[in-house]
Design a protein around this motif. Sequence first.
Motif, PDB file in Angstrom:
ATOM      1  N   THR A 152       0.831  -1.206   0.000  1.00 20.62           N
ATOM      2  CA  THR A 152       0.000   0.000   0.000  1.00 20.62           C
ATOM      3  C   THR A 152       0.868   1.260   0.000  1.00 20.62           C
ATOM      4  OG1 THR A 152      -1.781  -1.110   1.189  1.00 20.62           O
ATOM      5  CG2 THR A 152      -1.759   1.291   1.262  1.00 20.62           C
ATOM      6  N   LEU A 168      -6.345  -1.844  -4.831  1.00 23.25           N
ATOM      7  CA  LEU A 168      -6.908  -0.736  -5.594  1.00 23.25           C
ATOM      8  C   LEU A 168      -5.741   0.088  -6.116  1.00 23.25           C
ATOM      9  CD1 LEU A 168      -9.888   0.436  -3.343  1.00 23.25           C
ATOM     10  CD2 LEU A 168     -10.021  -0.723  -5.553  1.00 23.25           C
ATOM     11  N   VAL A 169      -5.702   0.281  -7.428  1.00 21.61           N
ATOM     12  CA  VAL A 169      -4.551   0.925  -8.053  1.00 21.61           C
ATOM     13  C   VAL A 169      -4.972   2.220  -8.731  1.00 21.61           C
ATOM     14  CG1 VAL A 169      -2.692   0.657  -9.731  1.00 21.61           C
ATOM     15  CG2 VAL A 169      -3.475  -1.325  -8.424  1.00 21.61           C
ATOM     16  N   ASN A 170      -4.211   3.290  -8.493  1.00 24.51           N
ATOM     17  CA  ASN A 170      -4.407   4.569  -9.175  1.00 24.51           C
ATOM     18  C   ASN A 170      -3.565   4.544 -10.445  1.00 24.51           C
ATOM     19  OD1 ASN A 170      -4.328   7.225 -10.076  1.00 24.51           O
ATOM     20  ND2 ASN A 170      -4.371   8.081  -8.016  1.00 24.51           N
ATOM     21  N   GLU A 171      -4.213   4.584 -11.609  1.00 25.07           N
ATOM     22  CA  GLU A 171      -3.519   4.459 -12.886  1.00 25.07           C
ATOM     23  C   GLU A 171      -3.385   5.797 -13.609  1.00 25.07           C
ATOM     24  OE1 GLU A 171      -5.600   1.335 -15.016  1.00 25.07           O
ATOM     25  OE2 GLU A 171      -4.223  -0.142 -14.154  1.00 25.07           O
ATOM     26  N   SER A 178      -7.354   9.919 -12.608  1.00 26.66           N
ATOM     27  CA  SER A 178      -7.143   9.405 -11.254  1.00 26.66           C
ATOM     28  C   SER A 178      -8.333   8.559 -10.798  1.00 26.66           C
ATOM     29  CB  SER A 178      -6.910  10.560 -10.284  1.00 26.66           C
ATOM     30  OG  SER A 178      -5.749  11.255 -10.619  1.00 26.66           O
ATOM     31  N   ARG A 179      -8.503   7.427 -11.403  1.00 25.11           N
ATOM     32  CA  ARG A 179      -9.564   6.526 -10.972  1.00 25.11           C
ATOM     33  C   ARG A 179      -8.928   5.261 -10.404  1.00 25.11           C
ATOM     34  NH1 ARG A 179     -11.367   2.669 -15.030  1.00 25.11           N
ATOM     35  NH2 ARG A 179     -10.052   2.755 -16.882  1.00 25.11           N
ATOM     36  N   LEU A 180      -9.569   4.706  -9.401  1.00 21.59           N
ATOM     37  CA  LEU A 180      -9.039   3.511  -8.764  1.00 21.59           C
ATOM     38  C   LEU A 180      -9.553   2.272  -9.491  1.00 21.59           C
ATOM     39  CD1 LEU A 180      -9.374   4.463  -4.991  1.00 21.59           C
ATOM     40  CD2 LEU A 180      -7.407   4.714  -6.513  1.00 21.59           C
ATOM     41  N   THR A 182      -9.576  -1.948  -9.535  1.00 23.26           N
ATOM     42  CA  THR A 182      -9.348  -3.152  -8.733  1.00 23.26           C
ATOM     43  C   THR A 182      -8.471  -4.122  -9.509  1.00 23.26           C
ATOM     44  OG1 THR A 182     -11.498  -2.908  -7.655  1.00 23.26           O
ATOM     45  CG2 THR A 182     -10.445  -5.067  -7.531  1.00 23.26           C
ATOM     46  N   THR A 193       2.188   3.200 -11.758  1.00 18.70           N
ATOM     47  CA  THR A 193       0.898   3.318 -11.085  1.00 18.70           C
ATOM     48  C   THR A 193       1.102   3.113  -9.584  1.00 18.70           C
ATOM     49  OG1 THR A 193       0.429   0.973 -11.498  1.00 18.70           O
ATOM     50  CG2 THR A 193      -0.380   2.550 -13.110  1.00 18.70           C
ATOM     51  N   GLU A 196      -3.163   2.229  -3.898  1.00 18.74           N
ATOM     52  CA  GLU A 196      -3.828   3.023  -2.875  1.00 18.74           C
ATOM     53  C   GLU A 196      -4.207   2.159  -1.666  1.00 18.74           C
ATOM     54  OE1 GLU A 196      -4.054   6.138  -2.878  1.00 18.74           O
ATOM     55  OE2 GLU A 196      -3.730   6.745  -4.958  1.00 18.74           O
ATOM     56  N   ASN A 197      -4.458   0.879  -1.945  1.00 19.71           N
ATOM     57  CA  ASN A 197      -4.852  -0.013  -0.853  1.00 19.71           C
ATOM     58  C   ASN A 197      -4.599  -1.455  -1.273  1.00 19.71           C
ATOM     59  OD1 ASN A 197      -5.940  -0.781   1.634  1.00 19.71           O
ATOM     60  ND2 ASN A 197      -7.980  -1.048   0.760  1.00 19.71           N
TER      61      ASN A 197
END
Length: 631
Positions: A152, A168-171, A178-180, A182, A193, A196-197
């Motif tokens: 993380t 959850l990845v910010n690409e 900036s969308r997360l 899965t 990238t 985020e979690n």
Amino acid sequence: MVKIQQFFTKYRHSIVVVTTVMLVLAEAARFGVHSLLAYQAIMVVAGLIGLAPILLTAISSLEVRLISIDVLVSIAVIGAFIIGEFNEAAIVTWLFMLGEVLEDVTLQKTRSAVQQLANLAPQTALVVNDDGTTSEEDVDFLDAGTRVLVKTGAQVPVDGTVRAGSALVNEASITGESRLVTKQADDPVYAGTILENGTITVETTATGDATTFGKIIELVEEAQDSQTKTQRFIDRFAKYYTPFVLLAAVIVGLITRDFRLAITVMVLGCPGALVIGVPASTVAGIGNGARRGILFKGSDVMDRLRHVDTIAFDKTGTLTLGKPAVKDVLVLAGDRQTIIDQAVAIEQQSDHPLAQAITDLSIDRQLTPTNVKTVKGQGIRATIAGQEYRLGNQQLVAGLVENAPDLKEKTTRLAAAGNSLVIFASADRSELAIFAIKDQLRPQTAQALRQLKQLGVKHLVMLTGDNAGTAKEIAAALPIDEVHAEMLPQDKARFVEQERQQGHRIAFVGDGINDSPALSAANVAVAMGSGTDVAMDVSDFVLVKSDLANLVTGFELANKTMRNMNENIAIALLTVVLLFIGLFVGYIEMALGMLIHELSILIVILNSMRLIKYSPKVDHRQFLKPANDLK
């Protein structure tokens, strides 16, 4: 001399500071202690310090037979020394060097989008060792297949496939958004990238410059170094314009016998704003596009794009999502499950979207085909257990199905319902089936095409290898002007060539290997980011997010960038004209003219910098999010 030049370049900012302080001291000596001698002495020293780097650059230019701006300024400053105008010499050199420093600072800002990308490039990775422990290693030394652990808050250091965990990845660094997303087992992830979690273990497929992120940076850097036709014209113009100014100064001096006037003509005639304005716009425009996931492969692409009046689209993966699914398997001869097992085994050898749809079907047994051969634009042949099978369009299976009962009626009915058809046939004619496959429009397609027409594109065309029924059904939901179905790759390329011969400026938008001939033939080639490497290699610009809304943005940005270039050219030429008018009516002197000249350079750079924050008029909130990203 090279080392001396490098020294002056390295300490250019310091030299400007020193000469600035000296000019202040000179004025203090003149008005504070009323010492004209001290004033003149300080001005001489300041002028010589400022002249040194300019003169060295001028000599280097003359060595390669180029009369540069530095040559004009050097001659003018030396002339000012000769006639005893030490203050003019010092002020002109100070203004010239100050202008160069400010240019460096402002141009650096125009490259901020690329610099921000480069700063995101990961340098190290946590490698998972055989015993389960981890060790930090440089990403450049990782091989394909190496497993790395990403926790993380950390960057994904490589392109790869998730093998364990979820996150959850910010690409944003790849898609510009900036969308997360899965990510789970078997999902692809990209270098640069950010997690985020979650925690994942990634099996490396590419590192460093070979990653998607690395390729994006490379594409943008190459593009920023490219030139438009306008830029090439300006460069040629400056090449002849500078000697012309020098000649004009000589003629003015001979006619008027006014040496000071001739020197001033040299200073005021410097085409600095003209030379810097176009590349500044280019860098800013391309940087803006990169930040939005639009990769222009050169500013010349922008120049060509704004003249496009026709756009031809491939259907699958471009207008549609490119993830078709099998809706029906109509068996005309043979056992249904056996046919599916055989078809899946054969289509696993292909990466065509229709083949991928068939491979998603459930099988009872795993088969191994041999003698697999792809027939370009038609389908695939293979042998299983000594029997030859064909999967493809009707051209491929024509010799095997001519007497099949009701085949024509069934294919017509399925095609009319909007299905793409893959016909399965055995060489001994004992097995025959039709796979009805249907794709879906990208949610944003219709709105994007309407926007393109509003921007001046007059003709929209769909070119597809699918049957006419499917093509017409797809086109019916879109503002498409012309549809051509059942086209081979060479047919698409031929259509593009014909449009060009008729005087149209055509762009082709595609994503697959079979699109590469048409992409190569088009005035502007646009590749979807979800497409193949071949399509992206031959394209002029890439839509990283595979989002047609960004095609609209690309058109707007190209138009805005070219307008910005023209504004800079107008500012530069108007400044020179006004300076000469002011000179000959007696309102402009050398130092004031140089100040105005340097201010004009800053004005065109600042005008270019507006492109960095320019937001296209397209409201992307009206578009739904795309399903595909750059591979």
